[in-house]
Design a protein around this motif. Structure first.
Motif, PDB file in Angstrom:
ATOM      1  N   THR A   1      14.606   3.212  -6.353  1.00 22.22           N
ATOM      2  CA  THR A   1      14.349   4.612  -6.039  1.00 22.22           C
ATOM      3  C   THR A   1      13.780   4.812  -4.638  1.00 22.22           C
ATOM      4  OG1 THR A   1      12.210   4.402  -7.175  1.00 22.22           O
ATOM      5  CG2 THR A   1      14.021   5.335  -8.429  1.00 22.22           C
ATOM      6  N   ILE A   2      13.086   3.798  -4.113  1.00 18.35           N
ATOM      7  CA  ILE A   2      12.458   3.925  -2.804  1.00 18.35           C
ATOM      8  C   ILE A   2      12.622   2.613  -2.026  1.00 18.35           C
ATOM      9  CG2 ILE A   2      10.284   4.335  -1.571  1.00 18.35           C
ATOM     10  CD1 ILE A   2       9.307   5.705  -4.218  1.00 18.35           C
ATOM     11  N   TYR A   3      13.153   2.707  -0.831  1.00 16.93           N
ATOM     12  CA  TYR A   3      13.201   1.562   0.090  1.00 16.93           C
ATOM     13  C   TYR A   3      12.156   1.802   1.173  1.00 16.93           C
ATOM     14  CZ  TYR A   3      17.643  -0.036  -1.861  1.00 16.93           C
ATOM     15  OH  TYR A   3      18.631  -0.501  -2.685  1.00 16.93           O
ATOM     16  N   LEU A   4      11.309   0.817   1.402  1.00 21.25           N
ATOM     17  CA  LEU A   4      10.300   0.917   2.460  1.00 21.25           C
ATOM     18  C   LEU A   4      10.472  -0.204   3.467  1.00 21.25           C
ATOM     19  CD1 LEU A   4       7.133   1.668   0.301  1.00 21.25           C
ATOM     20  CD2 LEU A   4       8.479   3.278   1.614  1.00 21.25           C
TER      21      LEU A   4
ATOM     22  N   ILE B   1       0.842  -1.200   0.000  1.00 24.45           N
ATOM     23  CA  ILE B   1       0.000   0.000   0.000  1.00 24.45           C
ATOM     24  C   ILE B   1       0.878   1.252   0.000  1.00 24.45           C
ATOM     25  CG2 ILE B   1      -1.794   1.264   1.252  1.00 24.45           C
ATOM     26  CD1 ILE B   1      -2.634  -1.508  -0.066  1.00 24.45           C
ATOM     27  N   ASN B   2       1.917   1.284   0.834  1.00 22.96           N
ATOM     28  CA  ASN B   2       2.842   2.425   0.862  1.00 22.96           C
ATOM     29  C   ASN B   2       3.591   2.566  -0.462  1.00 22.96           C
ATOM     30  OD1 ASN B   2       2.155   3.119   3.485  1.00 22.96           O
ATOM     31  ND2 ASN B   2       3.798   1.894   4.386  1.00 22.96           N
ATOM     32  N   GLY B   3       3.974   1.448  -1.052  1.00 26.24           N
ATOM     33  CA  GLY B   3       4.656   1.484  -2.346  1.00 26.24           C
ATOM     34  C   GLY B   3       3.783   2.073  -3.436  1.00 26.24           C
ATOM     35  N   ILE B   4       2.513   1.694  -3.432  1.00 28.60           N
ATOM     36  CA  ILE B   4       1.565   2.231  -4.420  1.00 28.60           C
ATOM     37  C   ILE B   4       1.395   3.735  -4.215  1.00 28.60           C
ATOM     38  CG2 ILE B   4      -0.851   2.200  -5.164  1.00 28.60           C
ATOM     39  CD1 ILE B   4      -0.813  -0.846  -4.367  1.00 28.60           C
ATOM     40  N   GLU B   5       1.296   4.149  -2.971  1.00 31.30           N
ATOM     41  CA  GLU B   5       1.162   5.580  -2.678  1.00 31.30           C
ATOM     42  C   GLU B   5       2.392   6.360  -3.145  1.00 31.30           C
ATOM     43  OE1 GLU B   5       0.104   6.291   1.391  1.00 31.30           O
ATOM     44  OE2 GLU B   5      -1.647   4.981   1.257  1.00 31.30           O
ATOM     45  N   HIS B   6       3.580   5.808  -2.923  1.00 33.19           N
ATOM     46  CA  HIS B   6       4.804   6.475  -3.374  1.00 33.19           C
ATOM     47  C   HIS B   6       4.863   6.558  -4.898  1.00 33.19           C
ATOM     48  CE1 HIS B   6       6.343   6.275   0.703  1.00 33.19           C
ATOM     49  NE2 HIS B   6       7.350   7.039   0.305  1.00 33.19           N
ATOM     50  N   ALA B   7       4.422   5.502  -5.554  1.00 31.77           N
ATOM     51  CA  ALA B   7       4.440   5.501  -7.023  1.00 31.77           C
ATOM     52  C   ALA B   7       3.391   6.461  -7.580  1.00 31.77           C
ATOM     53  CB  ALA B   7       4.208   4.087  -7.553  1.00 31.77           C
TER      54      ALA B   7
ATOM     55  N   ASP C   1      15.090   4.421 -18.262  1.00 25.72           N
ATOM     56  CA  ASP C   1      16.043   5.191 -17.467  1.00 25.72           C
ATOM     57  C   ASP C   1      15.386   5.789 -16.225  1.00 25.72           C
ATOM     58  OD1 ASP C   1      18.213   4.753 -19.170  1.00 25.72           O
ATOM     59  OD2 ASP C   1      17.621   6.416 -20.465  1.00 25.72           O
ATOM     60  N   ASN C   2      14.258   6.418 -16.383  1.00 27.70           N
ATOM     61  CA  ASN C   2      13.573   7.096 -15.276  1.00 27.70           C
ATOM     62  C   ASN C   2      12.427   6.249 -14.760  1.00 27.70           C
ATOM     63  OD1 ASN C   2      15.213   9.401 -15.516  1.00 27.70           O
ATOM     64  ND2 ASN C   2      14.005  10.057 -17.267  1.00 27.70           N
ATOM     65  N   LYS C   3      12.762   5.209 -14.044  1.00 28.82           N
ATOM     66  CA  LYS C   3      11.742   4.288 -13.558  1.00 28.82           C
ATOM     67  C   LYS C   3      11.611   4.397 -12.051  1.00 28.82           C
ATOM     68  CE  LYS C   3      15.305   0.802 -14.091  1.00 28.82           C
ATOM     69  NZ  LYS C   3      15.688  -0.362 -14.856  1.00 28.82           N
ATOM     70  N   ILE C   4      10.489   3.927 -11.568  1.00 32.23           N
ATOM     71  CA  ILE C   4      10.257   3.826 -10.127  1.00 32.23           C
ATOM     72  C   ILE C   4      10.421   2.358  -9.754  1.00 32.23           C
ATOM     73  CG2 ILE C   4       8.568   4.055  -8.272  1.00 32.23           C
ATOM     74  CD1 ILE C   4       7.197   6.228 -10.007  1.00 32.23           C
ATOM     75  N   VAL C   5      11.314   2.101  -8.810  1.00 31.43           N
ATOM     76  CA  VAL C   5      11.476   0.743  -8.285  1.00 31.43           C
ATOM     77  C   VAL C   5      11.413   0.848  -6.768  1.00 31.43           C
ATOM     78  CG1 VAL C   5      12.936  -1.298  -8.136  1.00 31.43           C
ATOM     79  CG2 VAL C   5      12.926   0.059 -10.239  1.00 31.43           C
ATOM     80  N   VAL C   6      10.382   0.226  -6.201  1.00 37.01           N
ATOM     81  CA  VAL C   6      10.191   0.199  -4.751  1.00 37.01           C
ATOM     82  C   VAL C   6      10.623  -1.181  -4.266  1.00 37.01           C
ATOM     83  CG1 VAL C   6       8.509   0.369  -2.881  1.00 37.01           C
ATOM     84  CG2 VAL C   6       8.243   1.803  -4.930  1.00 37.01           C
ATOM     85  N   ALA C   7      11.453  -1.192  -3.210  1.00 32.10           N
ATOM     86  CA  ALA C   7      11.957  -2.458  -2.677  1.00 32.10           C
ATOM     87  C   ALA C   7      11.915  -2.421  -1.155  1.00 32.10           C
ATOM     88  CB  ALA C   7      13.391  -2.684  -3.143  1.00 32.10           C
ATOM     89  N   PRO C   8      11.850  -3.590  -0.530  1.00 28.07           N
ATOM     90  CA  PRO C   8      11.895  -3.637   0.933  1.00 28.07           C
ATOM     91  C   PRO C   8      13.250  -3.150   1.457  1.00 28.07           C
ATOM     92  CG  PRO C   8      11.227  -5.763   0.019  1.00 28.07           C
ATOM     93  CD  PRO C   8      11.669  -4.914  -1.113  1.00 28.07           C
ATOM     94  N   GLU C   9      13.225  -2.535   2.605  1.00 26.73           N
ATOM     95  CA  GLU C   9      14.437  -1.995   3.243  1.00 26.73           C
ATOM     96  C   GLU C   9      15.536  -3.047   3.344  1.00 26.73           C
ATOM     97  OE1 GLU C   9      16.601   1.066   4.906  1.00 26.73           O
ATOM     98  OE2 GLU C   9      14.517   1.278   4.312  1.00 26.73           O
ATOM     99  N   ILE C  10      15.149  -4.294   3.551  1.00 28.78           N
ATOM    100  CA  ILE C  10      16.121  -5.377   3.728  1.00 28.78           C
ATOM    101  C   ILE C  10      17.013  -5.563   2.493  1.00 28.78           C
ATOM    102  CG2 ILE C  10      14.628  -7.260   2.935  1.00 28.78           C
ATOM    103  CD1 ILE C  10      15.747  -8.866   5.359  1.00 28.78           C
ATOM    104  N   MET C  11      16.565  -5.107   1.329  1.00 30.33           N
ATOM    105  CA  MET C  11      17.339  -5.269   0.098  1.00 30.33           C
ATOM    106  C   MET C  11      18.389  -4.176  -0.089  1.00 30.33           C
ATOM    107  SD  MET C  11      14.637  -6.711  -2.656  1.00 30.33           S
ATOM    108  CE  MET C  11      15.898  -7.526  -3.619  1.00 30.33           C
ATOM    109  N   LYS C  12      18.432  -3.236   0.795  1.00 29.83           N
ATOM    110  CA  LYS C  12      19.370  -2.112   0.667  1.00 29.83           C
ATOM    111  C   LYS C  12      20.822  -2.594   0.592  1.00 29.83           C
ATOM    112  CE  LYS C  12      18.849   2.538   2.131  1.00 29.83           C
ATOM    113  NZ  LYS C  12      18.336   3.448   3.124  1.00 29.83           N
ATOM    114  N   ASP C  13      21.114  -3.685   1.240  1.00 33.79           N
ATOM    115  CA  ASP C  13      22.476  -4.222   1.253  1.00 33.79           C
ATOM    116  C   ASP C  13      22.920  -4.794  -0.092  1.00 33.79           C
ATOM    117  OD1 ASP C  13      22.687  -3.524   3.901  1.00 33.79           O
ATOM    118  OD2 ASP C  13      22.105  -5.514   4.626  1.00 33.79           O
ATOM    119  N   ASN C  14      21.971  -5.007  -1.015  1.00 33.12           N
ATOM    120  CA  ASN C  14      22.330  -5.549  -2.323  1.00 33.12           C
ATOM    121  C   ASN C  14      23.076  -4.537  -3.182  1.00 33.12           C
ATOM    122  OD1 ASN C  14      21.190  -8.027  -1.779  1.00 33.12           O
ATOM    123  ND2 ASN C  14      19.221  -7.503  -2.660  1.00 33.12           N
ATOM    124  N   GLY C  15      22.978  -3.269  -2.852  1.00 32.42           N
ATOM    125  CA  GLY C  15      23.703  -2.240  -3.580  1.00 32.42           C
ATOM    126  C   GLY C  15      23.167  -1.937  -4.964  1.00 32.42           C
TER     127      GLY C  15
END
Length: 134
Positions: free
Chosen positions: A131-134, A41-47, A112-126
């Motif tokens: 574009t957004i970690y939740l 739901i938060n990801g959809i709102e951000h997008a 090039d200009n895309k929105i990619v929302v991922a869980p915070e836990i994936m931040k370590d993947n580099g």
């Protein structure tokens, strides 16, 4: 042959939302029932996009989360992994569940200009295109 199947499915999805729909008007969602519903739901709102393409194993389960009248929804159900990867990569905007398949699909997406929302836990993947970690 895999590309053709995914391409025609993508064209069907565009037709579902209407002839004026373009890549900016949709967000694909890799639904996993182990991920908190609020994340999606938060990801959809951000997008900020109301046309949802939801990849799920069970449409009825997905409907419980997303069918609230706010969104236009197309469900992609039980697609094999190869076609799913290709189809998911065709979308400009993605909300991924944390699976490496959808992470790669969003990575190989040609936008090039895309929105990619991922869980915070994936931040370590580099992965620098998230574009957004939740």
């Amino acid at each position: 042959d895999l590309m053709y199947g995914a391409y025609y499915k993508y064209r069907n999805i565009l037709d579902h939302f209407g002839e004026d729909t373009n890549d900016n008007d949709m967000v694909s969602i890799d639904y996993d029932n182990k991920v908190d519903k609020e994340y999606y739901i938060n990801g959809i709102e951000h997008a900020g996009i109301k046309n949802l393409v939801i990849f799920c194993k069970n449409k009825d389960e997905c409907k419980k989360v997303f069918s609230n009248g706010k969104y236009n929804i197309y469900y992609v159900e039980n697609m094999d992994a190869c076609n799913e990867l290709i189809l998911f990569s065709m979308f400009k905007n993605n909300i991924i569940s944390g699976s490496t398949n959808t992470l790669w699909a969003s990575y190989i997406s040609h936008y090039d200009n895309k929105i990619v929302v991922a869980p915070e836990i994936m931040k370590d993947n580099g992965y620098n295109n998230i574009t957004i970690y939740l």
